[in-house]
Design an enzyme around this catalytic site. Structure first.
Site, PDB file in Angstrom:
ATOM      1  N   PRO A  12      52.646 -14.818  10.915  1.00  0.00           N
ATOM      2  CA  PRO A  12      53.101 -14.990  12.267  1.00  0.00           C
ATOM      3  C   PRO A  12      54.665 -14.494  12.215  1.00  0.00           C
ATOM      4  CG  PRO A  12      53.088 -17.052  11.280  1.00  0.00           C
ATOM      5  CD  PRO A  12      52.432 -16.155  10.290  1.00  0.00           C
ATOM      6  N   CYS A  95      60.008 -22.255   9.588  1.00  0.00           N
ATOM      7  CA  CYS A  95      61.264 -21.682  10.376  1.00  0.00           C
ATOM      8  C   CYS A  95      62.699 -22.127  10.317  1.00  0.00           C
ATOM      9  CB  CYS A  95      60.802 -21.291  11.689  1.00  0.00           C
ATOM     10  SG  CYS A  95      62.214 -20.179  12.654  1.00  0.00           S
TER      11      CYS A  95
END
Length: 334
Positions: A12, A95
């Site tokens: 992703p 992240c």
């Protein structure tokens, strides 16, 4: 039938792996698991679901990656994703951006394994598809191997059986998201040791892997490999995935075949009011390293960015790249 396997996947990537990118990648590989961009639980619940979550049936197998730290909201978002037909729901615990940290999700959650476990448990109980976790090997001063082991052990207690591990630490203070993808040293051995210690878990390795040959080497030690920027910037490497990674007898599509398959898709997108540049920005690297790659990129960049651009631009780019015609194409050419 959807062949959901973690043996090879495309990571992703924010602003990159949208539905148009995934449609293009699916034309190169039928077996790789594809992921959405990260979508926050709040956006899923309150946002434009067609814009944020819409996908075509051809994209299967496909996983939805969620961001968040509220178990109830994540459970709701996971249920919505499952109802829409996603094959897997993945929780982002990797992240490192400041915006993500301010929202208390992403890599900072590695310091709170019990909260991650509560989120995963709620997501799993809310819907029937598998819930997986993507994380780092650690954050900030978490240098001890015990920190990663404890994180995995706590979350695995929920029944989560698949972990995608980016083999770098994340420094939440002092490094930008870009630097966090490049500066912290890779430690593949730590991920290998995690798999050896927890053989019953599916461990997927991510970070700095650039070729199919490298992926095959990692598969001697872990269950799966995830490629990110390399697969996006040089997408034709995906054409060999089905044969080299999954042992499929089918031959790889040529570059022009892969792109020609996108013409009907592009026409449908344009008919709905979309712009060709929504698609062409994802295919610029198709002729990466090829003698005619520059003219291919120029046509798509100059002509494909025009509001009036049609799928003919893609056809022309294919023809010129394949035939080796390098004449200058005017930006306003029909």
């Amino acid at each position: 039938m959807n062949y959901l396997s973690h043996r090879f996947s495309v990571a992703p990537m924010m602003d990159w792996t949208d539905r148009h990118c995934r449609a293009f990648h699916r034309g190169l590989t039928k077996r790789a698991l594809l992921y959405t961009e990260m979508v926050t639980a709040d956006a899923v619940i309150h946002g434009d679901r067609e814009r944020l979550l819409g996908f075509s049936g051809e994209e299967h197998p496909i996983a939805l990656q969620l961001g968040g730290s509220d178990p109830a909201k994540l459970a709701n978002a996971a249920r919505i994703g499952a109802d829409l037909g996603y094959d897997e729901i993945n929780l982002n615990v990797g992240c490192p951006s400041d915006r993500v940290q301010e929202g208390r999700f992403g890599a900072c959650l590695m310091a709170e394994p019990e909260l991650v476990a509560a989120c995963v448990e709620a997501m799993s109980e809310s819907q029937p598809v598998p819930v997986t976790v993507k994380c780092r090997i650690g954050i900030d001063d978490q240098d001890a191997e015990a920190d990663l082991q404890r994180f995995i052990d706590v979350v695995a207690e929920t029944g989560c059986r698949t972990f995608v591990v980016h083999a770098r630490k994340a420094w939440l203070k002092g490094l930008s998201p870009k630097e966090n993808r490049e500066v912290p040293p890779l430690d593949y051995q730590r991920v290998y040791r995690l798999k050896a210690r927890r053989p019953e878990l599916t461990i997927v390795i991510n970070g700095g892997i650039e070729t199919i040959a490298e992926a095959q080497t990692h598969l001697d030690h872990v269950d799966g490999v995830m490629l990110g920027r390399a697969a996006y910037q040089n997408p034709y490497i995906l054409a060999d995935v089905d044969r080299a990674i999954f042992g499929e007898p089918t031959s790889a599509p040529t570059r022009d075949e892969a792109l020609s398959q996108m013409l009907p898709y592009a026409n449908r997108h344009l008919a709905k009011g979309g712009r060709l540049s929504n698609i062409t920005r994802h295919v610029l690297g198709l002729y990466h390293g090829q003698p005619r790659g520059r003219v291919f990129r120029r046509i798509l960049s100059e002509r494909g960015s025009q509001a009036s651009a049609t799928a003919d631009v893609l056809s022309d780019a294919i023809a010129l790249a394949e035939q080796g015609i390098t004449r200058q194409v005017r930006p306003d050419a029909a």
